[in-house]
Scaffold this motif. Structure first.
Motif, PDB file in Angstrom:
ATOM      1  N   PHE A  70     -39.051 -34.645 -18.172  1.00  0.00           N
ATOM      2  CA  PHE A  70     -38.820 -34.193 -16.801  1.00  0.00           C
ATOM      3  C   PHE A  70     -38.080 -35.254 -15.994  1.00  0.00           C
ATOM      4  N   LEU A  71     -38.506 -36.512 -16.105  1.00  0.00           N
ATOM      5  CA  LEU A  71     -37.861 -37.589 -15.337  1.00  0.00           C
ATOM      6  C   LEU A  71     -36.376 -37.723 -15.675  1.00  0.00           C
ATOM      7  N   CYS A  76     -34.900 -33.251 -11.905  1.00  0.00           N
ATOM      8  CA  CYS A  76     -35.526 -34.452 -11.361  1.00  0.00           C
ATOM      9  C   CYS A  76     -34.475 -35.405 -10.803  1.00  0.00           C
ATOM     10  N   GLN A  77     -33.378 -35.569 -11.513  1.00  0.00           N
ATOM     11  CA  GLN A  77     -32.324 -36.473 -11.053  1.00  0.00           C
ATOM     12  C   GLN A  77     -31.813 -36.039  -9.671  1.00  0.00           C
ATOM     13  N   GLN A  79     -33.509 -34.273  -7.459  1.00  0.00           N
ATOM     14  CA  GLN A  79     -34.606 -34.526  -6.527  1.00  0.00           C
ATOM     15  C   GLN A  79     -34.612 -36.001  -6.099  1.00  0.00           C
ATOM     16  N   LEU A 100     -42.487 -37.395  -6.120  1.00  0.00           N
ATOM     17  CA  LEU A 100     -41.825 -36.385  -6.953  1.00  0.00           C
ATOM     18  C   LEU A 100     -42.669 -35.129  -7.101  1.00  0.00           C
ATOM     19  N   ILE A 102     -43.518 -32.565  -9.584  1.00  0.00           N
ATOM     20  CA  ILE A 102     -43.434 -32.390 -11.030  1.00  0.00           C
ATOM     21  C   ILE A 102     -44.137 -31.096 -11.418  1.00  0.00           C
TER      22      ILE A 102
END
Length: 148
Positions: A70-71, A76-77, A79, A100, A102
């Motif tokens: 996810f990271l 995520c990028q 976000q 974050l 998630i």
């Protein structure tokens, strides 16, 4: 995966706070764009983590491979990029990392996503090696033409 060519090797004459050294299972997140994340394996234990990275340690309620997948995801990028927009330097703070959002599917789905992410990374490394070898062979074939 950690690229050995990107690691700085220094012979320090001091000891460091154990909290700043990598342990197997730690997740390291780079705090500058792109905000890459990696799980530390046994081979990469004991490395000093710079102030431009954050350590996520002792994760229990989420699959680590899923979290790293996810990271490293585009979702995520984006976000993370939004959370540092307007800053002169796009350095992520630990607080922003903690903020974050998630998504948490079932543990079974997390494991499936994490395993697929790991497989994808291993395939990327393999394909890059294949391409590199083919480029070397092509260069050799062309170099052989000069010898004629």
């Amino acid at each position: 995966m950690i690229s050995k060519k990107d690691i700085a090797v220094n012979d320090y004459k001091t000891t460091f706070d154990e909290k700043k050294l990598t342990h197997e299972g730690d997740i390291i997140v780079k705090l500058s764009a792109p905000y890459n994340a990696v799980i530390i394996d046994k081979e990469n234990e004991g490395m000093l983590v710079s102030s431009f990275c954050s350590i996520i340690r002792d994760v229990k309620s989420i699959d680590k491979k899923y979290l790293v997948a996810f990271l490293n995801s585009e979702i995520c990028q984006k976000q993370l990029e939004r959370s540092v927009s307007g800053s002169i330097m796009s350095i992520l703070s630990n607080g922003k990392l903690l903020d974050l959002l998630i998504p948490l599917p079932s543990m079974e789905k997390q494991k499936e996503i994490g395993e697929f992410f790991e497989k994808t990374i291993k395939n990327r490394i393999l394909f890059e090696k294949i391409i590199s070898l083919e480029e070397e062979k092509l260069a050799s074939l062309i170099a052989d033409l000069e010898d004629r």
